[in-house]
Write a protein that holds these residues in place. Sequence first.
Motif, mmCIF file in Angstrom:
data_model
loop_
_atom_site.group_PDB
_atom_site.id
_atom_site.type_symbol
_atom_site.label_atom_id
_atom_site.label_comp_id
_atom_site.label_asym_id
_atom_site.label_seq_id
_atom_site.Cartn_x
_atom_site.Cartn_y
_atom_site.Cartn_z
ATOM 1 N N VAL A 4 -22.951 -29.016 8.366
ATOM 2 C CA VAL A 4 -22.509 -28.025 7.399
ATOM 3 C C VAL A 4 -21.011 -27.778 7.604
ATOM 4 C CG1 VAL A 4 -22.827 -25.649 6.602
ATOM 5 C CG2 VAL A 4 -24.799 -26.980 7.411
ATOM 6 N N VAL A 5 -20.281 -27.687 6.516
ATOM 7 C CA VAL A 5 -18.830 -27.487 6.585
ATOM 8 C C VAL A 5 -18.481 -26.211 5.835
ATOM 9 C CG1 VAL A 5 -16.588 -28.462 5.936
ATOM 10 C CG2 VAL A 5 -18.435 -29.978 6.683
ATOM 11 N N ILE A 6 -17.829 -25.296 6.519
ATOM 12 C CA ILE A 6 -17.551 -24.001 5.891
ATOM 13 C C ILE A 6 -16.091 -23.586 6.104
ATOM 14 C CG2 ILE A 6 -18.252 -21.567 5.737
ATOM 15 C CD1 ILE A 6 -20.837 -22.447 7.297
ATOM 16 N N GLY A 7 -15.474 -23.135 5.043
ATOM 17 C CA GLY A 7 -14.121 -22.566 5.109
ATOM 18 C C GLY A 7 -14.138 -21.230 4.387
ATOM 19 N N LEU A 8 -13.357 -20.280 4.887
ATOM 20 C CA LEU A 8 -13.409 -18.936 4.312
ATOM 21 C C LEU A 8 -12.087 -18.503 3.707
ATOM 22 C CD1 LEU A 8 -15.236 -16.919 7.131
ATOM 23 C CD2 LEU A 8 -16.255 -18.124 5.213
ATOM 24 N N GLU A 9 -12.203 -17.738 2.653
ATOM 25 C CA GLU A 9 -11.050 -17.024 2.122
ATOM 26 C C GLU A 9 -11.368 -15.542 2.285
ATOM 27 O OE1 GLU A 9 -9.998 -19.028 -1.947
ATOM 28 O OE2 GLU A 9 -11.939 -19.698 -1.234
ATOM 29 N N VAL A 10 -10.582 -14.864 3.111
ATOM 30 C CA VAL A 10 -10.848 -13.444 3.346
ATOM 31 C C VAL A 10 -9.743 -12.624 2.706
ATOM 32 C CG1 VAL A 10 -11.152 -11.654 5.103
ATOM 33 C CG2 VAL A 10 -12.006 -13.971 5.523
ATOM 34 N N VAL A 152 -6.707 -17.743 4.341
ATOM 35 C CA VAL A 152 -7.515 -18.931 4.057
ATOM 36 C C VAL A 152 -7.686 -19.742 5.341
ATOM 37 C CG1 VAL A 152 -7.672 -21.032 2.661
ATOM 38 C CG2 VAL A 152 -6.513 -19.000 1.736
ATOM 39 N N SER A 153 -8.935 -20.036 5.673
ATOM 40 C CA SER A 153 -9.173 -20.814 6.899
ATOM 41 C C SER A 153 -9.315 -22.289 6.577
ATOM 42 C CB SER A 153 -10.446 -20.341 7.601
ATOM 43 O OG SER A 153 -11.575 -20.998 7.053
ATOM 44 N N GLU A 154 -9.157 -23.115 7.574
ATOM 45 C CA GLU A 154 -9.509 -24.527 7.474
ATOM 46 C C GLU A 154 -11.036 -24.626 7.415
ATOM 47 O OE1 GLU A 154 -7.313 -27.463 7.641
ATOM 48 O OE2 GLU A 154 -6.102 -25.807 6.902
ATOM 49 N N PRO A 155 -11.566 -25.726 6.890
ATOM 50 C CA PRO A 155 -13.039 -25.857 6.856
ATOM 51 C C PRO A 155 -13.585 -26.216 8.237
ATOM 52 C CG PRO A 155 -11.998 -27.751 5.807
ATOM 53 C CD PRO A 155 -10.890 -26.850 6.219
ATOM 54 N N ASP A 156 -13.385 -25.333 9.203
ATOM 55 C CA ASP A 156 -13.670 -25.631 10.607
ATOM 56 C C ASP A 156 -14.978 -25.045 11.126
ATOM 57 O OD1 ASP A 156 -11.331 -27.038 10.804
ATOM 58 O OD2 ASP A 156 -10.201 -25.449 11.825
ATOM 59 N N VAL A 193 -17.062 -17.507 0.638
ATOM 60 C CA VAL A 193 -17.545 -18.524 1.577
ATOM 61 C C VAL A 193 -17.646 -19.871 0.867
ATOM 62 C CG1 VAL A 193 -19.454 -19.154 3.094
ATOM 63 C CG2 VAL A 193 -18.884 -16.739 2.781
ATOM 64 N N ASN A 194 -16.864 -20.841 1.326
ATOM 65 C CA ASN A 194 -16.909 -22.191 0.746
ATOM 66 C C ASN A 194 -17.772 -23.065 1.628
ATOM 67 O OD1 ASN A 194 -14.545 -22.264 -1.425
ATOM 68 N ND2 ASN A 194 -13.891 -21.029 0.311
ATOM 69 N N VAL A 195 -18.747 -23.714 1.009
ATOM 70 C CA VAL A 195 -19.669 -24.485 1.841
ATOM 71 C C VAL A 195 -20.033 -25.823 1.224
ATOM 72 C CG1 VAL A 195 -21.593 -23.118 0.925
ATOM 73 C CG2 VAL A 195 -21.953 -24.430 2.997
ATOM 74 N N SER A 196 -20.081 -26.839 2.084
ATOM 75 C CA SER A 196 -20.542 -28.162 1.654
ATOM 76 C C SER A 196 -21.342 -28.762 2.809
ATOM 77 C CB SER A 196 -19.345 -29.058 1.312
ATOM 78 O OG SER A 196 -18.550 -29.264 2.469
ATOM 79 N N ILE A 197 -22.004 -29.860 2.518
ATOM 80 C CA ILE A 197 -22.694 -30.574 3.601
ATOM 81 C C ILE A 197 -22.187 -32.002 3.642
ATOM 82 C CG2 ILE A 197 -24.828 -29.207 3.513
ATOM 83 C CD1 ILE A 197 -26.055 -31.602 1.899
ATOM 84 N N LEU A 205 -14.726 -34.765 3.217
ATOM 85 C CA LEU A 205 -15.177 -33.470 2.704
ATOM 86 C C LEU A 205 -15.904 -33.697 1.383
ATOM 87 C CD1 LEU A 205 -12.056 -31.185 3.352
ATOM 88 C CD2 LEU A 205 -14.279 -31.038 4.491
ATOM 89 N N TYR A 206 -17.102 -33.200 1.284
ATOM 90 C CA TYR A 206 -17.872 -33.344 0.042
ATOM 91 C C TYR A 206 -17.691 -32.111 -0.839
ATOM 92 C CZ TYR A 206 -19.984 -37.578 1.826
ATOM 93 O OH TYR A 206 -20.176 -38.850 2.268
ATOM 94 N N THR A 207 -18.323 -32.159 -1.996
ATOM 95 C CA THR A 207 -18.158 -31.077 -2.964
ATOM 96 C C THR A 207 -18.615 -29.743 -2.385
ATOM 97 O OG1 THR A 207 -18.678 -32.683 -4.662
ATOM 98 C CG2 THR A 207 -18.719 -30.360 -5.307
ATOM 99 N N ARG A 208 -17.786 -28.732 -2.603
ATOM 100 C CA ARG A 208 -18.128 -27.421 -2.044
ATOM 101 C C ARG A 208 -18.530 -26.438 -3.126
ATOM 102 N NH1 ARG A 208 -12.711 -24.139 -2.614
ATOM 103 N NH2 ARG A 208 -11.462 -25.859 -3.378
ATOM 104 N N ALA A 209 -19.381 -25.524 -2.753
ATOM 105 C CA ALA A 209 -19.671 -24.384 -3.619
ATOM 106 C C ALA A 209 -18.967 -23.200 -2.994
ATOM 107 C CB ALA A 209 -21.170 -24.138 -3.670
ATOM 108 N N GLY A 263 -18.073 -22.504 -13.543
ATOM 109 C CA GLY A 263 -17.474 -23.704 -12.976
ATOM 110 C C GLY A 263 -16.171 -23.295 -12.316
ATOM 111 N N LYS A 264 -15.830 -23.966 -11.232
ATOM 112 C CA LYS A 264 -14.624 -23.597 -10.500
ATOM 113 C C LYS A 264 -13.413 -24.183 -11.191
ATOM 114 C CE LYS A 264 -12.058 -22.579 -6.883
ATOM 115 N NZ LYS A 264 -11.609 -21.221 -6.829
ATOM 116 N N GLU A 265 -12.474 -23.281 -11.514
ATOM 117 C CA GLU A 265 -11.247 -23.762 -12.129
ATOM 118 C C GLU A 265 -10.460 -24.557 -11.103
ATOM 119 O OE1 GLU A 265 -12.105 -20.675 -11.711
ATOM 120 O OE2 GLU A 265 -12.451 -19.801 -13.691
#
Length: 475
Positions: A4-10, A152-156, A193-197, A205-209, A263-265
């Motif tokens: 699981v790959v997650i990056g955050l925007e706080v 904004v964090s890295e997808p770490d 929360v941005n997440v992809s697998i 990096l695959y498509t994130r939601a 849809g994400k702009e």
Amino acid sequence: MFEVVIGLEVHIQLNTKTKIFCSCPTSFGEEANKNVCPVCLGLPGALPVLNIEAVKKAINFGNAVNATVHKKSIFNRKNYFYPDLPKGYQISQFEIPIVEGGELFIDFEDGSSKRIGITRAHLEEDAGKNIHESSYSKVDLNRAGTPLLEIVSEPDMRNADEVIRYLKKLHSIVRYLDISDANMQEGSFRCDVNVSIRPKGDDKLYTRAEIKNMNSFRFIQKALDYEVQRQIEAWEDGTYEIDVVQETRLFDVISGETVSMRGKEDSDEYRYFPEPDLLPVILTEEMMEEGKKIPELPDEKKERYIKEYKIKEYDAAVLTSSLNMANFFENLIGYGASAKNSVTWLSVELQGRLKNGYTLENSPVDSKKLADLIIRIDDGTISGKAGKEVLDYLMIHDIKVDEVIEKLGLKQVSNDSDLYDIIDTILGKNSDKVNEYKNGKEKLLGFFVGQCMKASKGKANPSKINQLLKKRLSS
Ligand code: ADP
Ligand code: MG
Ligand code: ZN
């Protein structure tokens, strides 16, 4: 197997007295549309003026996370329409944010830590709030123009646990810096929360939601559980390309599902362009220097505690996770309590009893009283077990520690002659076992200690009993 790959925007709301581009107050909970003026209402011709306090707080943050603070940054217009954004654009930063490339460390129970990269942090204004009634909606613009720092964090991050540790660390840093109230309930600390697998071992990096506007740890956990499962199932069912698209999703607290919102702009759809009403932000040498003055932060405090008080890494991390906790701990030490007992009596025993609206600040047992209690445990007057009874009592009665000990009859028996009385009675009753012990069955010591403790109704000082028993048995 998937990773699981997650990056955050706080988004944290900076605690300036006034808004970022006008002098309206930022106070929370006011009557709707009271804190507004032509600038934050977006009336034509009204000109924004940058609030220098917001800039200073952003610089502090940059220095706290070892980032580069750009001497020159610029504001941009991010164009989109929404009823809570009357200007039709949000003033934000895009190509050159004020802060870029930092890091923070999350802590684990085993004392290890992990680095999470911080991509950037930029200043922007908040939008207002839409309030939806059954057949119509209302708009409250009190919040429009409140200063935000978007971090904004890295997808770490690799799971919800790491996400929560990251958020807690970030929370504690901004609280230490005093740049935000970071109150999750009031929305001054919220996160996307941005997440992809991806298949394990793959570093693409695959498509994130993107799951928007999360402001509770519990919901973040649940939303991630659901969303990760959804993506994995789509992958396994062969519908990944159709079901997992770059989009914004919302977490529905009732169903526990994430649902597609829009849809994400892509960023070019926002038609970012430099804000013509504001000059570039150029920081003077003096501001750059001034911005480096930051208080002792959680990680440094943690290292100091480990050295100064010889406590475990993770204990030190827990104690320094909030300033209130750290200050409380330092008070305990100041009043003469031992560091070792202070750690558990504060972070486990007292914390565990703070419920129903009680926090460290309004705790019925303040640091002086808890120190008095710890000192009685340190000096052997009462056992740790008795200490718990005392603390329970102190949580509901305003009374001195020594009075509780007296009242509940919890004083340990520690003087030698009283303890020998008990020991001799027990040894007398068990002469056969005494012989066995003397013939080498040394594990019987535990049995004797147990019997003595029982005979004293738990009041004998166990370590002294141990010590005196050994003496008696070897004579
Ligand atoms: P935007 O502002 O359009 O949402 P950003 O490029 O600022 O996009 O990235 C937002 C966040 O998404 C960052 O925290 C980043 O780490 C994270 N992110 C980017 N790609 C992925 C991915 N494939 N999986 C998980 N998170 C990602
Ligand atoms: Mg985003
Ligand atoms: Zn205003």
